[in-house]
Design a protein around this motif. Structure first.
Motif, mmCIF file in Angstrom:
data_model
loop_
_atom_site.group_PDB
_atom_site.id
_atom_site.type_symbol
_atom_site.label_atom_id
_atom_site.label_comp_id
_atom_site.label_asym_id
_atom_site.label_seq_id
_atom_site.Cartn_x
_atom_site.Cartn_y
_atom_site.Cartn_z
ATOM 1 N N GLN A 177 18.146 32.250 35.431
ATOM 2 C CA GLN A 177 19.173 31.528 34.698
ATOM 3 C C GLN A 177 20.274 32.506 34.316
ATOM 4 O O GLN A 177 20.003 33.635 33.923
ATOM 5 C CB GLN A 177 18.595 30.913 33.404
ATOM 6 N N VAL A 223 15.229 34.317 30.179
ATOM 7 C CA VAL A 223 15.058 33.063 30.899
ATOM 8 C C VAL A 223 15.175 33.349 32.387
ATOM 9 O O VAL A 223 16.223 33.755 32.857
ATOM 10 C CB VAL A 223 16.126 32.030 30.479
ATOM 11 N N ASP A 263 8.361 26.035 36.139
ATOM 12 C CA ASP A 263 8.645 27.244 35.360
ATOM 13 C C ASP A 263 10.073 27.727 35.537
ATOM 14 O O ASP A 263 10.462 28.723 34.927
ATOM 15 C CB ASP A 263 7.684 28.373 35.770
ATOM 16 N N ALA A 264 10.848 27.054 36.362
ATOM 17 C CA ALA A 264 12.227 27.502 36.580
ATOM 18 C C ALA A 264 13.167 26.308 36.728
ATOM 19 O O ALA A 264 13.818 26.132 37.756
ATOM 20 C CB ALA A 264 12.298 28.388 37.817
ATOM 21 N N THR A 273 16.378 26.955 30.112
ATOM 22 C CA THR A 273 15.013 26.502 29.816
ATOM 23 C C THR A 273 14.011 27.307 30.628
ATOM 24 O O THR A 273 14.168 27.485 31.839
ATOM 25 C CB THR A 273 14.873 24.999 30.145
ATOM 26 N N ARG A 274 12.966 27.780 29.951
ATOM 27 C CA ARG A 274 11.901 28.535 30.622
ATOM 28 C C ARG A 274 10.929 27.620 31.354
ATOM 29 O O ARG A 274 10.589 27.843 32.512
ATOM 30 C CB ARG A 274 11.095 29.324 29.582
ATOM 31 N N ASN A 275 10.441 26.605 30.657
ATOM 32 C CA ASN A 275 9.387 25.762 31.212
ATOM 33 C C ASN A 275 9.605 24.319 30.793
ATOM 34 O O ASN A 275 9.971 24.043 29.657
ATOM 35 C CB ASN A 275 8.009 26.222 30.735
ATOM 36 N N GLU A 302 12.500 27.506 25.170
ATOM 37 C CA GLU A 302 11.443 28.305 25.785
ATOM 38 C C GLU A 302 10.378 27.428 26.420
ATOM 39 O O GLU A 302 9.736 27.822 27.394
ATOM 40 C CB GLU A 302 10.832 29.244 24.742
ATOM 41 N N GLN A 303 10.190 26.225 25.894
ATOM 42 C CA GLN A 303 9.294 25.256 26.518
ATOM 43 C C GLN A 303 9.649 23.863 26.028
ATOM 44 O O GLN A 303 9.943 23.665 24.852
ATOM 45 C CB GLN A 303 7.830 25.541 26.194
#
Length: 517
Positions: free
Chosen positions: A97, A94, A293-294, A243-245, A108-109
């Motif tokens: 993070q 990630v 995305d971040a 969280t990725r996205n 992840e999304q």
């Protein structure tokens, strides 16, 4: 004496650690105990007598909930100390993070979509999950909250006490997995309040359990419905797991003429979202989309909007271009606030109603002032077809989406000429007051008891810029005071006694009668 980059990075790590410890109200001894270290260890690190370790940095980040600030400073320090490639390439997947040892779920999304159709909002959340922990996951916590008037917490709480959120209307559904492999998820109640619910989505149903084991991935997809009378004009996502996205979509009818903006709130500040919103139209629907995305842990991302056009509720009720409505939708009486919204009147909860209106520069802005007054007169004409205003009626420019200091007031007496107010301000008022029930076109489902002076002297401008002072008494003093309040960003509920209650319009017994003096 010049310090090296490594020493500066170490100092920055120590500063971040101390800052967040003080922010959380902990002593060094308390922090050490929470982290599982010897009581003197934090003192030694902050005093630069011990070098911080990766384990120390991760535990400090986890205990102080610093949104990644402490872990990021350690990474910068460690990278320089060992003169190697960025740790982000080797650490858990990630970006930007922190992830304490044994981190459980990772999102992840997330794709969150809110759709307005025929007076209700349908919210659908899809999350791709990865179990990065060491224990199987058997449940997932979902929090659902509504706030009809987010900028008026007292009024909103009262509204939701009278109109609580309930599971019957929400029609909550959830599945885990995709396609033919998708499994319905049962759920169990954790918290039940008027304006918020918390439920555990269970990795289980009547056929048995299907835990998410360490190293496995799955998708959960849940949805629920809330009526527009309970859902304010905002949609917020809180980042509670790494969280990725994050992607958020809003789906409105084009005829609403929606305007949308976004805010990011963290421990440090509230700022506009850092990436732009995109819009496209699809089959008479306006689709707004925003992504990042971040997303920062513990941050909140909030989209807000206002509608400048006619709502579907008014259209379905048979409203024509002049705002005439038969007052019913699908056999049910249309709420008063919906009828007002249907002719373009901004409703309570909108930021515009809480802002001081801009004064005109007269006579230079005479054309703009005349245009605003013309728009107010047009809307007042439409109002007369919707309601019999026996007490008189007024309308301020912010109520039709114009942030300028103009208002038009129609006296209670039939046939009387409307009063036009430009750049008005009250310069004197009587000490004698009375209490009467007032309504507001921007909050027309309720009435409230408000104390006002029986006489006000108002300085206001003509279109040519000359100023005059006019005295108003009794009913006109109340009407004029109400509209000047609008131009100053104030609503009548702000003037009600703390223990006074709003009266639903259905229970109001003085409808159709003028105020008595």
């Amino acid at each position: 004496m010049t310090t090296s980059p490594v020493e500066r990075a170490a100092d920055q790590f120590v500063s971040a650690l101390a800052q967040w410890r003080v922010e959380r109200g902990m002593t060094k001894k308390q922090l050490a105990a929470r982290m599982g270290f010897d009581p003197s260890y934090v003192s030694h690190v902050e005093g630069r007598r011990h070098k911080p370790t990766e384990d120390f940095a991760r535990r400090a980040e986890a205990v102080l909930v610093a949104g990644g600030a402490i872990w990021q400073k350690f990474q910068e320090y460690d990278e320089l100390r060992h003169a190697r490639g960025p740790l982000l390439h080797r650490d858990p997947p990630v970006p930007v993070q922190w992830m304490p040892p044994g981190t459980g779920l990772i999102v992840e999304q997330e794709i969150a979509e809110l759709t307005y159709v025929a007076g209700v909002y349908r919210c659908r959340i899809r999350r791709d999950l990865y179990n990065a922990g060491i224990e199987p996951v058997t449940r997932y916590l979902v929090k659902i909250a509504v706030d009809r008037y987010p900028h008026d917490p007292v009024g909103s709480n009262q509204h939701h006490r009278q109109h609580p959120l309930n599971f019957e209307e929400m029609k909550l559904t959830a599945v885990a997995g995709e396609g033919d492999a998708a499994e319905p998820m049962h759920w169990r109640l954790k918290l039940d309040r008027d304006a918020s619910k918390e439920v555990w989505l269970l990795f289980a149903n009547e056929h048995g359990q299907f835990p998410l084991y360490p190293g496995e991935r799955t998708t959960i997809d849940y949805a629920y419905t809330v009526g527009e009378e309970k859902w304010g004009q905002w949609f917020q996502r809180a980042v509670r797991l790494p969280t990725r996205n994050l992607t958020v979509r809003l789906n409105f009818p084009v005829e609403f003429e929606p305007q949308v903006w976004g805010l990011e709130t963290s421990l440090a500040a509230e700022v506009p979202v850092r990436t732009p919103l995109e819009r496209h139209n699809d089959n008479r629907r306006a689709i707004f989309e925003w992504s990042t995305d971040a997303p920062q842990l513990n941050a909140r991302y909030r989209l807000e909007w206002r509608f400048r056009g006619q709502s579907p509720a008014a259209t379905e009720a048979g409203a024509d271009v002049n705002g005439h409505s038969n007052g019913h939708v699908n056999g049910h009486e249309l709420r008063a606030s919906q009828r007002m919204r249907g002719i373009g009147i901004v409703q309570r909860g909108a930021d515009l109603l809480r802002q001081r209106a801009r004064h005109f520069q007269l006579p230079r802005e005479e054309a703009e002032a005349r245009e605003a007054v013309s728009a107010l007169r047009t809307t007042l004409g439409r109002l007369q077809q919707l309601h019999d205003f026996s007490k008189g009626v007024g309308l301020a420019a912010p109520q039709i989406g114009l942030a300028v200091a103009a208002a038009v007031v129609r006296p209670p007496e039939r046939g009387a000429e409307p009063i036009v107010l430009l750049n008005p301000r009250i310069v004197d008022q009587s000490g004698e007051t009375d209490e009467q029930y007032e309504g507001c076109l921007s909050f027309f489902d309720y009435r409230g008891l408000v104390e006002r002076p029986l006489r006000v002297d108002v300085e206001h401008a003509r279109f040519d810029g000359t100023r005059m002072i006019t005295s108003f008494e009794r009913a006109m003093a109340r009407l004029i005071g109400h509209e000047i309040d609008h131009l100053e960003g104030r609503l009548y509920v702000d003037r009600m006694a703390p223990d006074a209650n709003l009266v639903p319009v259905e229970e109001y017994e003085q409808a159709g009668r003028p105020w008595s003096y």
